[in-house]
Scaffold this active site. Structure first.
Site: not given
Ligand code: GLN
Ligand code: ZN
Length: 765
Positions: A573, A706
């Protein structure tokens, strides 16, 4: 004359305008008309900027409110039945709301419904919404968005090249719900819709359409190769040229197939697929266009233009004006504009290029290959300047740190191994931790409230003193610990209030990393990340998390779980240096984390979680490269975790991963507990763990974080029972899918309270 073009531009806007507008729409602070206007403004700006960079075509269709795969589902009418009710009302708002509902389970209008699954886009950190197919799935041209955007760009005076996700890649990325059946059986009906789309584009006056088939860089089963062949044989519209775009790697064994398709042009990734570029040049018939993706669309380093020119020269000889120049892939994966960076020092900044700068590089190359007299001089100046920067970077002393290299050379195999095996450790851990069956825990973060974010900003900008900031963070931690005790969770966390981002937080405390102010990249929907830049050898400066974790532990009798980001995720990342192998950089990070793990243990933290959500995403797209990746990635995790004593419980956490392929490597990590995302996929992921008889403990997520919906006790009990069918109860944990930072406190309390109640029900059974 050489053509330059772009495969896609970042859609979020240089100041994340799209994120802000979409989130305000979700909160009903603006209506659909205002949201639409924001989208139009962004598209207008992005097309103008791209045209100003000298592109011969601007892409259209790369804009999306949430995700381009979901856009494709909307276009093809692939809307699962549970969303169909709102799909039937024919207003614009309900269309948009159906779309958002599919993406995230909820929208301003319509019923809250279970969202569609989301997963990683190839080996990137972008997530797409997985198309959901049912047995007798129908496909029809259901949405006009693409055509509207094409017309919009044309009305602004641009020459447009629409971008479509190709039919085979689309089917490949989708999933069958219910009984297993062959997705390829839909190919005919999908192609019929694509045929209609192409004809319609032709009627809009389009000359070139870009169809993305990124699956061509994978090892495709033969029936999928055949599907590619029959698709492009069939997708012929007279007068409309297809540029078939492949990216994220070389074509591998699909090279002949791709070169011989009846298409007008082929785009190849010449950054990752550089080794194969010559073969493509040899095999592609010279009457076709060869689009060479020479500018790295996945990283932020300034290009070595001399090097690229040397590669392109012989190709230009052979393809003449049929050589097209482009970035390797869509620029979706890089930030928008380096000119908006004011913090990075000038030397480092000179080494970088973001989306707009990449298009400028492309423009230089285009001029070099077009060689118009009046531009030659300017080009030479730029090339000279670039050359000196590339040289200064490679010889810069700030990149190399002798003590890091020395330590790497001293690593021995024993450092990769825990003292006892899992049996032995689990025994000692049971003694030490005294947990009930079905222990409950969370993944680490708790809601990042406005107050927390405000404090962090104030501290970072110097408006808040360190002392006051730490005090406020401690209050947050105390409150989070209190809440967890009240909820009755078994293994607590400090809640990560001090972290803006799980990677940035650690990288800021390591040497070798640099940061942007505004280098945002879309991760999923409105969620953006700001990957740090690893430019030099990595070294830990001092304790990173110890004071927070030990403060939290001081407040509770329950075991506290320390929280670190693993070496592979730290690598994955970040924008990684391109001047040494990734494995080597990863090992440097692992050594730094190893020291932190030991410091936490020393400070009395009995459980330590090393998050590796990006472990699967780092897996190379081609099987032939897996072994070597898994070897160094597993080694890095073990190097960071194996220094602790047997009593210390090591957890790891991974999100949305397809584990089947790598389950063995996951077991080799030898974490005592792994928590994974499973709730949206109905525990499907557990099959891999069950089939393999995964030896250690597992916490399959039962709470989909989510989505803003609060799961009921019954829903979670069902999921847990399903899990208990595959995994022995003594080795099951109960936890959410992922961290709770994006959620609000009321839903989190409700969700966790139900989760704890669900665990209690299972303990009784
Ligand atoms: N510990 C992190 C959190 O809870 C993990 C996040 C992740 O897996 N992406 O936020
Ligand atoms: Zn996660």
């Amino acid at each position: 004359m050489s053509v330059s073009h772009n495969l896609g531009f970042p859609r979020i806007g240089v100041n994340r305008e799209l994120k802000h507008a979409v989130e305000r729409y979700w909160k009903e602070q603006i209506d659909a008309t205002e949201l639409e206007q924001c989208g139009r403004d962004l598209r207008e700006r992005h097309w103008r900027q791209q045209a100003e960079s000298g592109l011969d075509f601007v892409p259209a269709g790369d804009f999306s409110w949430y995700d381009h795969v979901l856009d494709t589902s909307m276009m093809l009418g692939v809307i699962p039945q549970r969303f169909a009710d709102s799909a039937n009302q024919e207003s614009v708002a309900s269309d948009l709301d159906t779309y958002f509902c599919m993406a995230r389970g909820r929208a301003p209008s319509g019923q809250a419904t279970m969202a569609c699954e989301m997963t990683k886009w190839f080996d990137s950190n972008y997530h797409y919404i997985v198309p959901e197919f049912v047995k007798n799935q129908s496909f029809y041209l259901a949405h006009e968005k693409l055509f509207e955007e094409v017309a919009e760009a044309q009305a602004l005076g641009h020459k447009v090249k629409p971008v479509l996700l190709g039919p085979v890649s689309y089917l490949w990325l989708g999933k069958c719900k219910g009984d297993e059946f062959d997705r390829l059986s839909f190919l005919d009906s999908v192609l019929a819709v694509y045929g209609e789309i192409l004809s319609k584009l032709k009627r809009l006056g389009i000359e070139w359409v870009q169809i993305d088939e990124p699956v061509l860089v994978l090892d495709l089963p033969s029936e999928w190769k055949k599907a590619i062949e029959s698709s492009y044989n069939r997708l012929q519209v007279r007068g409309l040229n297809i540029l078939l775009a492949t990216y994220f790697g070389s074509l591998g064994s699909n090279l002949h197939l791709a070169c011989n398709l009846p298409i007008a042009g082929l785009h190849v990734d010449a950054v990752r697929g550089r080794d194969q570029l010559n073969s493509v040049v040899d095999h592609l018939p010279k009457y076709k266009v060869l689009s060479v993706g020479v500018i790295d669309g996945r990283n932020i380093w300034r290009s070595d233009l001399d090097d690229i020119i040397a590669v392109l020269n012989p190709i230009k000889e052979r393809f003449k004006e049929r050589l097209w120049l482009a970035p390797s892939c869509s620029l979706l994966h890089v930030p928008v504009d380096l000119d908006q960076e004011f913090k990075i020092d000038t030397e480092l900044k000179s080494w970088l290029a973001f989306a707009r700068q990449k298009l400028d590089e492309l423009n230089i190359l285009k001029h070099v290959f077009t060689a118009e007299q009046d531009s030659v001089h300017d080009c030479m100046q730029v090339l000279k300047h670039t050359r000196s920067i590339i040289q200064s970077r490679s010889s810069s002393t700030r990149i190399h740190r002798a003590e890091v290299i020395d330590r790497q050379n001293m690593i021995d195999r024993a450092m990769y191994k825990r003292h006892g095996d899992y049996e032995m450790r689990s025994h000692k851990q049971r003694e030490a931790l005294r947990l009930p069956n079905y222990p409950t825990t969370t993944i680490g973060s708790f809601p990042q409230t406005v107050e927390i974010r405000r404090a962090r900003h104030a501290f970072k900008s110097g408006a808040m003193l360190q002392h006051d900031y730490e005090k406020q963070m401690k209050q947050e931690i105390a409150e989070t610990v209190r809440q967890q005790e009240e909820l009755g969770l078994d293994v607590l966390v400090h809640g990560e209030p001090e972290r803006n981002d799980m990677v940035e937080y650690f990288s800021e405390q390591l040497d070798g990393y640099a940061f942007t102010d505004n280098g945002w990249v879309q991760s999923y929907g409105s969620r953006c990340v700001k990957p740090p830049i690893i430019y030099g050898d990595v070294k830990r400066k001092g304790d990173m998390t110890v004071r927070w974790a030990s403060y939290a532990q001081s407040l509770s009798e329950k075991p506290m779980k320390g929280m670190l980001t693993g070496p592979v995720t730290m690598l994955q990342w970040s924008f990684v240096r391109d001047d040494q192998p990734r494995a080597k950089t990863c090992q440097q990070i692992a050594l730094a984390l190893r020291d932190e793990v030991l410091a936490l243990e020393q400070a009395g933290i009995p459980v330590i979680q090393i998050d590796e959500p990006a472990f699967r995403e780092g897996l190379p797209l081609k099987r032939s490269e897996w072994e070597s990746y898994l070897k160094w990635a597993v080694d890095a995790f073990r190097l960071s975790s194996a220094g602790v004593k047997d009593e210390t419980q090591i957890h790891t956490h991974m999100c949305y991963a397809e584990f089947n392929d790598i389950i063995e490597a996951i077991a080799q990590l030898d974490a005592d507990v792994i928590t994974i995302e499973t709730s949206r996929s109905d525990m499907e992921l557990l099959d891999a763990f069950a089939d393999f008889s995964y030896p250690n403990e597992i916490g399959p997520g039962v709470y989909d974080i989510h989505s803003p919906n609060v799961p009921t006790i019954e829903q979670m009990v069902i999921l847990l029972r399903r899990a208990a069918d595959c995994i022995p109860a003594q080795r099951l944990w109960v936890n959410p899918d992922c961290g709770l930072k994006t959620r609000g406190w009321p839903e989190v309390k409700a969700g966790l309270s139900n989760m704890v109640a669900a665990a209690h029900q299972l303990r009784l059974a």
